[in-house]
Design a protein around this motif. Structure first.
Motif, short mmCIF file in Angstrom:
data_model
loop_
_atom_site.label_atom_id
_atom_site.label_comp_id
_atom_site.label_asym_id
_atom_site.label_seq_id
_atom_site.Cartn_x
_atom_site.Cartn_y
_atom_site.Cartn_z
N ARG A 33 -81.78 -23.65 38.15
CA ARG A 33 -83.21 -23.31 38.17
C ARG A 33 -83.77 -23.41 36.76
O ARG A 33 -83.08 -23.09 35.79
CB ARG A 33 -83.41 -21.90 38.74
N THR A 56 -101.20 -24.56 34.35
CA THR A 56 -100.87 -23.18 34.76
C THR A 56 -99.57 -23.17 35.56
O THR A 56 -99.37 -22.33 36.43
CB THR A 56 -102.00 -22.54 35.59
N ASP A 57 -98.71 -24.13 35.28
CA ASP A 57 -97.35 -24.24 35.84
C ASP A 57 -97.28 -24.80 37.25
O ASP A 57 -96.18 -24.95 37.79
CB ASP A 57 -96.60 -22.89 35.76
N ARG A 59 -97.29 -27.84 39.84
CA ARG A 59 -96.75 -29.18 39.65
C ARG A 59 -97.85 -30.23 39.81
O ARG A 59 -98.81 -30.05 40.56
CB ARG A 59 -95.62 -29.44 40.65
N ASP B 136 -96.21 -24.08 45.26
CA ASP B 136 -97.26 -23.74 44.29
C ASP B 136 -98.66 -23.98 44.85
O ASP B 136 -99.60 -24.17 44.10
CB ASP B 136 -97.06 -24.52 42.99
N ASN B 138 -100.62 -21.95 46.63
CA ASN B 138 -101.39 -20.72 46.86
C ASN B 138 -101.21 -20.13 48.26
O ASN B 138 -101.90 -19.17 48.63
CB ASN B 138 -102.90 -20.94 46.61
N LEU B 164 -89.70 -18.87 45.84
CA LEU B 164 -90.39 -20.13 45.54
C LEU B 164 -89.38 -21.26 45.58
O LEU B 164 -88.18 -21.04 45.39
CB LEU B 164 -91.03 -20.08 44.14
N GLY B 165 -89.86 -22.48 45.81
CA GLY B 165 -88.99 -23.65 45.82
C GLY B 165 -88.34 -23.86 44.46
O GLY B 165 -88.66 -23.18 43.49
N LEU B 168 -89.34 -23.70 40.00
CA LEU B 168 -90.63 -23.03 39.88
C LEU B 168 -90.33 -21.54 39.72
O LEU B 168 -89.72 -20.93 40.58
CB LEU B 168 -91.45 -23.29 41.15
N GLY B 170 -92.91 -19.51 38.61
CA GLY B 170 -94.18 -18.85 38.82
C GLY B 170 -95.32 -19.80 38.50
O GLY B 170 -95.10 -20.90 37.99
N TYR B 171 -96.54 -19.38 38.83
CA TYR B 171 -97.72 -20.14 38.45
C TYR B 171 -98.90 -19.20 38.40
O TYR B 171 -98.83 -18.06 38.88
CB TYR B 171 -97.98 -21.33 39.40
N ALA B 172 -99.97 -19.67 37.78
CA ALA B 172 -101.09 -18.78 37.48
C ALA B 172 -102.41 -19.49 37.74
O ALA B 172 -102.45 -20.61 38.25
CB ALA B 172 -101.01 -18.32 36.03
N GLN B 173 -103.49 -18.81 37.41
CA GLN B 173 -104.83 -19.41 37.50
C GLN B 173 -105.61 -18.96 36.28
O GLN B 173 -105.60 -17.78 35.93
CB GLN B 173 -105.50 -18.95 38.79
N PHE B 174 -106.29 -19.90 35.62
CA PHE B 174 -107.10 -19.57 34.46
C PHE B 174 -108.30 -18.71 34.87
O PHE B 174 -108.71 -18.72 36.04
CB PHE B 174 -107.64 -20.83 33.79
N LEU B 187 -91.58 -15.73 41.00
CA LEU B 187 -90.35 -15.78 41.80
C LEU B 187 -89.68 -14.41 41.78
O LEU B 187 -89.53 -13.82 40.71
CB LEU B 187 -89.43 -16.84 41.18
#
Lengths: 95, 299
Positions: A33, A56-57, A59, B136, B138, B164-165, B168, B170-174, B187
């Motif tokens: 990972r 923002t990460d 893909r 990712d 949402n 999460l797959g 990945l 994590g991910y975010a939003q501005f 995750l």
């Protein structure tokens, strides 16, 4: 080496990079990972999909074109040397 | 810091530019936000002291082990409160050339004690899902897609924790994005320091990184896999691309020697035990977000 050898979905096995050599493995490889992993799908017809990391990460996937001249790989606007290619391992050198 | 592009820009910026071209509204919003950010960075922060932000953690689980414990959640909040106050002990690992750059964000996080209806809450929601993992896209933020809706983003920082797959964390939003998807997704095995948290992402730094994005920070390498991108922050060296694992200082790219990339910054991609700082200008940018698009949140 030829276009057929390089065609496929390669992901960057950055854990295996050495100096200026970049190691790629097929997408089916059991990667550890990672916070993110980039790669590219090279299709025999010269088109490609670049798999990138978004701001923002999330893909990203971006279409483009690729070409092989001898051992020189043109990937989008980038040029690299093919050091070696085998079904389970592709090594490129930045140029 | 910028240099003339030597190579292509990567997919991220291609997508960004395509959005700019195809969606006039996106272009206008991005430009307005960036101009406002620059104005606010020049003017100095309006908020004084420490801003306290109420947090709601939405645990979305398929198996019992994914239904992480309150202790694991508390351990994540504790990490955030060290990292965003620069009280993390591992900041001692910052190379001496950058020790003076380490900055206190002046933000602290508390699990919400009142829900959107004013009723007492633990600040944690728990939702059983049929989905084995999320991507990712949402999906985890919508009940109809196996997740759970967030709480009002003007009052709460929403943190969704789920499987999460691969590749990945994590991910975010501005700031300034759609309200229904505002927040961060982490995750479950990269959340907190206890329970299911797994090495090398078991020190809670994925949430530190994603909340950096939520407060408008960009990646340290400027989101291009060459030297052309910028993170719009003046005191972080220009870097070619993400660093992974546990780099050794210095790692030079983009003619940024002798000190090289600031890979120990929370906004790079290294392991949890190798990131330990925000810079003064990153804090200025985050405070500008708190004075701008996120002005309603926190006290």
């Amino acid at each position: 080496m030829n276009v057929k050898d390089l065609s496929g979905h390669w992901m960057h096995s950055h854990e295996e990079d050495r100096d200026d050599e970049l190691v790629f493995r097929p997408a089916s490889h059991q990667f550890p990972r990672a916070r993110g992993r980039t790669g590219f799908e090279l299709r025999p017809n010269g088109t490609l999909i670049e798999h990138g990391i978004g701001p923002t990460d999330q893909r990203t996937q971006t279409p483009g074109r690729w070409r092989l001249d001898g051992d020189t790989l043109k990937l989008g606007g980038q040029t690299m040397k093919v050091v070696s290619v085998a079904p389970d391992r592709l090594v490129l050198r930045k140029s | 810091m910028r240099k003339t592009p030597r190579r292509r820009t990567c997919g991220t910026m291609a997508v960004h530019h395509r959005l700019l071209e195809q969606d006039p509204g996106f272009r206008a919003r991005q430009m307005a936000l960036e101009h406002a950010t620059m104005r606010r960075m020049a003017a100095g922060a309006a908020r004084v002291g420490v801003t306290t932000i109420p947090v709601v953690v939405h645990v979305v689980y398929n198996t019992a082990s994914e239904n992480i414990s309150k202790a694991q959640i508390d351990s994540q909040i504790a990490v955030l409160n060290r990292d965003y106050r620069a009280t993390n002990p591992d900041k001692s690992k910052v190379p001496s050339v950058w020790k003076g750059f380490v900055a206190n964000v002046r933000v602290q996080f508390v699990l919400a004690t009142k829900d959107p209806n004013g009723k007492p809450t633990t600040g944690v929601t728990r939702t059983k899902t049929a989905r084995k993992s999320f991507s990712d896209d949402n999906g985890v933020k919508f009940a109809a897609r196996g997740g759970i809706a967030g709480w009002p983003s003007t009052r709460y920082l929403n943190i969704w924790v789920c499987s999460l797959g691969s590749d990945l964390l994590g991910y975010a939003q501005f700031p300034g994005g759609p309200k229904k998807t505002d927040g961060v997704v982490i995750l479950n095995t990269a959340f907190g320091t206890k329970g299911t948290a797994t090495k090398p992402f078991n020190l809670g730094r994925s949430a530190t990184h994603e909340i950096g994005h939520w407060l408008n920070l960009r990646h340290i390498w400027g989101d291009t896999e060459d030297c052309s991108g910028s993170d719009f922050v003046a005191d972080t060296p220009n870097a070619a691309g993400p660093n992974f694992g546990k780099p050794k200082f210095p790692h030079v790219s983009c003619s940024n020697g002798p000190n090289g990339d600031m890979f120990m910054n929370y906004m790079d991609y290294v392991d949890d035990d190798s990131m330990c700082m925000f810079t003064t200008q990153q804090v200025t940018r985050m405070q500008a977000a708190l004075d701008g698009a996120r002005s309603q949140i926190g006290t």
